[in-house]
Design a protein around this motif. Structure first.
Motif, short mmCIF file in Angstrom:
data_model
loop_
_atom_site.label_atom_id
_atom_site.label_comp_id
_atom_site.label_asym_id
_atom_site.label_seq_id
_atom_site.Cartn_x
_atom_site.Cartn_y
_atom_site.Cartn_z
N GLY A 1 -10.51 -0.06 -10.47
CA GLY A 1 -9.34 -0.29 -9.65
C GLY A 1 -8.52 0.95 -9.34
N THR A 2 -8.98 2.10 -9.72
CA THR A 2 -8.21 3.33 -9.49
C THR A 2 -8.08 3.65 -8.01
OG1 THR A 2 -8.96 4.20 -11.59
CG2 THR A 2 -8.08 5.77 -10.04
N ARG A 3 -9.10 3.37 -7.25
CA ARG A 3 -9.04 3.69 -5.82
C ARG A 3 -7.98 2.86 -5.09
NH1 ARG A 3 -15.49 4.40 -5.01
NH2 ARG A 3 -15.59 6.40 -6.04
N TRP A 4 -7.74 1.64 -5.54
CA TRP A 4 -6.69 0.83 -4.92
C TRP A 4 -5.32 1.43 -5.21
CZ3 TRP A 4 -7.98 -2.10 -1.18
CH2 TRP A 4 -9.25 -2.68 -1.15
N TRP A 5 -5.12 1.92 -6.44
CA TRP A 5 -3.86 2.57 -6.76
C TRP A 5 -3.69 3.85 -5.95
CZ3 TRP A 5 -0.07 0.14 -8.85
CH2 TRP A 5 -0.32 -0.93 -9.70
N GLN A 6 -4.77 4.54 -5.71
CA GLN A 6 -4.68 5.74 -4.89
C GLN A 6 -4.31 5.40 -3.46
OE1 GLN A 6 -8.53 7.42 -5.50
NE2 GLN A 6 -7.81 8.79 -7.12
N LEU A 7 -4.83 4.29 -2.96
CA LEU A 7 -4.49 3.87 -1.61
C LEU A 7 -3.00 3.53 -1.52
CD1 LEU A 7 -5.47 3.14 1.25
CD2 LEU A 7 -5.88 0.83 0.40
N VAL A 8 -2.46 2.88 -2.53
CA VAL A 8 -1.03 2.53 -2.54
C VAL A 8 -0.18 3.79 -2.57
CG1 VAL A 8 0.79 1.46 -3.93
CG2 VAL A 8 -1.37 0.26 -3.54
N THR A 9 -0.57 4.79 -3.40
CA THR A 9 0.23 6.00 -3.46
C THR A 9 0.08 6.84 -2.20
OG1 THR A 9 -1.53 7.17 -4.61
CG2 THR A 9 0.18 6.16 -5.96
#
Length: 146
Positions: A135-143
């Motif tokens: 799920g790290t890529r989703w957090w990167q998309l949010v940031t």
């Protein structure tokens, strides 16, 4: 005959164990196979592709530049506070000068804190990304949107 090989029926004989040695003409038994269908899988760590390594490199450069900017803005803080106070004074000019100075301090430290928080979030995301957390890529998309 030695005492170990002798077994006398006269009286109690001590319990003797004979040591067997392999004859030189005998072949050693084959080792069991290490491949087993029921064995646990071995995880092979694959190096990341070139594109991922390039992104990591640029991300590290981003951290260095962000840290340099934070230090730079801290050093020039005294020069920036009058400019921020003038910008606040342009909104409403009928307040005491002490109010503008305090408002400039609040604005400066708020922006400075946001810069540090953003850098810390990016470092946390990079460590999570490097450790392949789900799920790290989703957090990167949010940031990225922030």
């Amino acid at each position: 005959m030695t005492e170990l090989d002798r077994s006398d029926s006269s009286g109690p004989a001590p319990a003797v164990t004979r040591i067997r040695t392999a004859k030189p003409s005998q072949a050693r038994p084959e080792r069991p196979s290490v491949l087993n269908g029921n064995a646990a899988p071995v995880v092979v760590k694959v190096p990341p592709p070139f594109a991922v390594r390039t992104c990591q490199f640029f991300w590290a450069i981003n951290f260095v530049l962000a840290a340099t900017a934070i230090v730079f803005f801290f050093v020039i803080r005294e020069d920036q506070l009058p400019l921020i106070a003038d910008a606040i004074r342009a909104v409403e000019a009928d307040r005491p000068d002490e109010t503008y100075d305090k408002a400039a301090d609040i604005v400066y430290w708020s922006v400075f804190g946001v810069m540090i928080a953003l850098l810390l979030v990016q470092i946390t995301l990079m460590v999570s990304f490097m450790n392949r957390k789900p799920g790290t890529r989703w957090w990167q998309l949010v940031t990225l949107g922030a």
